[in-house]
Enzyme design. Structure first.
Site, mmCIF file in Angstrom:
data_model
loop_
_atom_site.group_PDB
_atom_site.id
_atom_site.type_symbol
_atom_site.label_atom_id
_atom_site.label_comp_id
_atom_site.label_asym_id
_atom_site.label_seq_id
_atom_site.Cartn_x
_atom_site.Cartn_y
_atom_site.Cartn_z
ATOM 1 N N GLY A 1 -64.962 -41.508 -46.811
ATOM 2 C CA GLY A 1 -64.585 -40.146 -47.608
ATOM 3 C C GLY A 1 -65.538 -39.659 -48.654
ATOM 4 O O GLY A 1 -66.388 -40.377 -48.866
ATOM 5 N N THR B 1 -74.070 -41.671 -51.356
ATOM 6 C CA THR B 1 -73.620 -42.534 -50.033
ATOM 7 C C THR B 1 -73.627 -43.948 -50.562
ATOM 8 O O THR B 1 -74.396 -44.406 -51.401
ATOM 9 C CB THR B 1 -74.733 -42.322 -49.070
ATOM 10 N N GLY B 2 -72.592 -44.484 -50.155
ATOM 11 C CA GLY B 2 -72.410 -46.049 -50.011
ATOM 12 C C GLY B 2 -72.037 -46.705 -51.288
ATOM 13 O O GLY B 2 -72.376 -47.773 -51.361
ATOM 14 N N SER C 1 -73.869 -38.130 -50.114
ATOM 15 C CA SER C 1 -73.201 -38.526 -48.867
ATOM 16 C C SER C 1 -73.733 -38.049 -47.738
ATOM 17 O O SER C 1 -74.250 -36.848 -47.646
ATOM 18 C CB SER C 1 -71.804 -37.865 -49.038
ATOM 19 N N GLU D 1 -72.419 -36.714 -45.263
ATOM 20 C CA GLU D 1 -71.661 -35.715 -44.827
ATOM 21 C C GLU D 1 -71.890 -34.422 -45.587
ATOM 22 O O GLU D 1 -71.195 -33.319 -45.500
ATOM 23 C CB GLU D 1 -70.065 -35.816 -44.823
ATOM 24 N N HIS E 1 -62.931 -34.761 -48.413
ATOM 25 C CA HIS E 1 -62.973 -35.330 -47.223
ATOM 26 C C HIS E 1 -62.381 -36.799 -47.210
ATOM 27 O O HIS E 1 -62.833 -37.623 -48.157
ATOM 28 C CB HIS E 1 -64.231 -35.231 -46.450
ATOM 29 N N HIS F 1 -60.246 -40.200 -44.615
ATOM 30 C CA HIS F 1 -60.048 -40.692 -43.224
ATOM 31 C C HIS F 1 -58.657 -41.107 -43.422
ATOM 32 O O HIS F 1 -58.200 -42.368 -43.130
ATOM 33 C CB HIS F 1 -60.778 -42.065 -43.118
#
EC number: 4.1.2.17
Length: 215
Positions: free
Chosen positions: A28, A43-44, A71, A73, A92, A94
């Site tokens: 997410g 990210t990460g 990210s 995304e 966002h 999951h």
């Protein structure tokens, strides 16, 4: 609002998303509209290790500040803001039930009047595309044209709203609707739904009723 305060709000939203059971690990991402672009999670990095300095600025041309990786995304966040000028925050995740419905490649129909919180009589499911791609961002832009939330096939959920608190509230509401839908599907398919006329009445009432949060 100054950047550090917005960055702190992003982190708090990420942590609350996990606390609510909508996400896990580094899955997410969260963003807010800022200046001519947006601030977004990196990210990460696990949410519990995020600091304000990790939050990444991306300008309106898609260029991010040096030394930081946004990210993967980020493209569909940008697409959401372009598609929804009224949105200032995107969440966002999951979430399990939303993702399960997305695997079925079904929209969530009007099983409950709260479906109108997303802006219509259903919550769509955008077609699958590899995460982080321009193709996925195009699917997102189209799905959000007339909605504040959409499922992503074989992926998860996006919700956008006027601020982070409202966006997280909407994401949580959609997860509850997805759970209701799956529960009902186990009993009957197709499921009973409210008519378009009934949802239109709710949409009108929602103009003066709902979550009240200071901007």
């Amino acid at each position: 609002m100054e950047r550090n305060k917005l960055a702190r709000q992003i982190i708090d939203t990420c942590l609350e998303m996990t606390r609510l059971g909508l996400n896990q690990g580094t899955a997410g991402n969260v963003s807010v509209r800022y200046q001519d672009g947006m601030l977004i999670t990196p990210t990460g990095i696990p949410y519990e290790k995020l600091t304000e300095s990790h939050i990444v600025f991306i300008d309106g041309n898609g260029k991010h500040e040096e030394g930081k990786l946004p990210s993967s995304e980020w493209r569909f966040h940008m697409a959401a803001y372009q598609s929804r000028p009224d949105a200032n925050a995107v969440v966002h995740n999951h979430a399990v039930h939303c993702t399960a419905v997305s695997i079925l490649n079904r929209p969530i129909p009007a099983i409950h009047y709260m479906i109108a919180a997303a802006g219509g009589n259903s919550i769509p499911c955008a077609p699958y595309a590899t995460f982080g791609t321009r193709e996925l961002s195009e699917h997102v832009a189209l799905a959000l044209k007339n909605r504040k939330a959409t499922l992503l096939q074989h992926h998860g959920l996006i919700a956008c709203e006027a601020n982070l608190e409202k966006a997280l509230w909407l994401a949580h509401e959609v997860e509850v609707l997805a759970q209701l839908y799956l529960t009902t599907l186990a009993i009957t398919d197709p499921v009973p739904v409210l008519s378009d006329e009934e949802i239109a009445v709710v949409l009108e009432k929602f103009k003066t009723y709902g979550l009240r949060i200071e901007e």
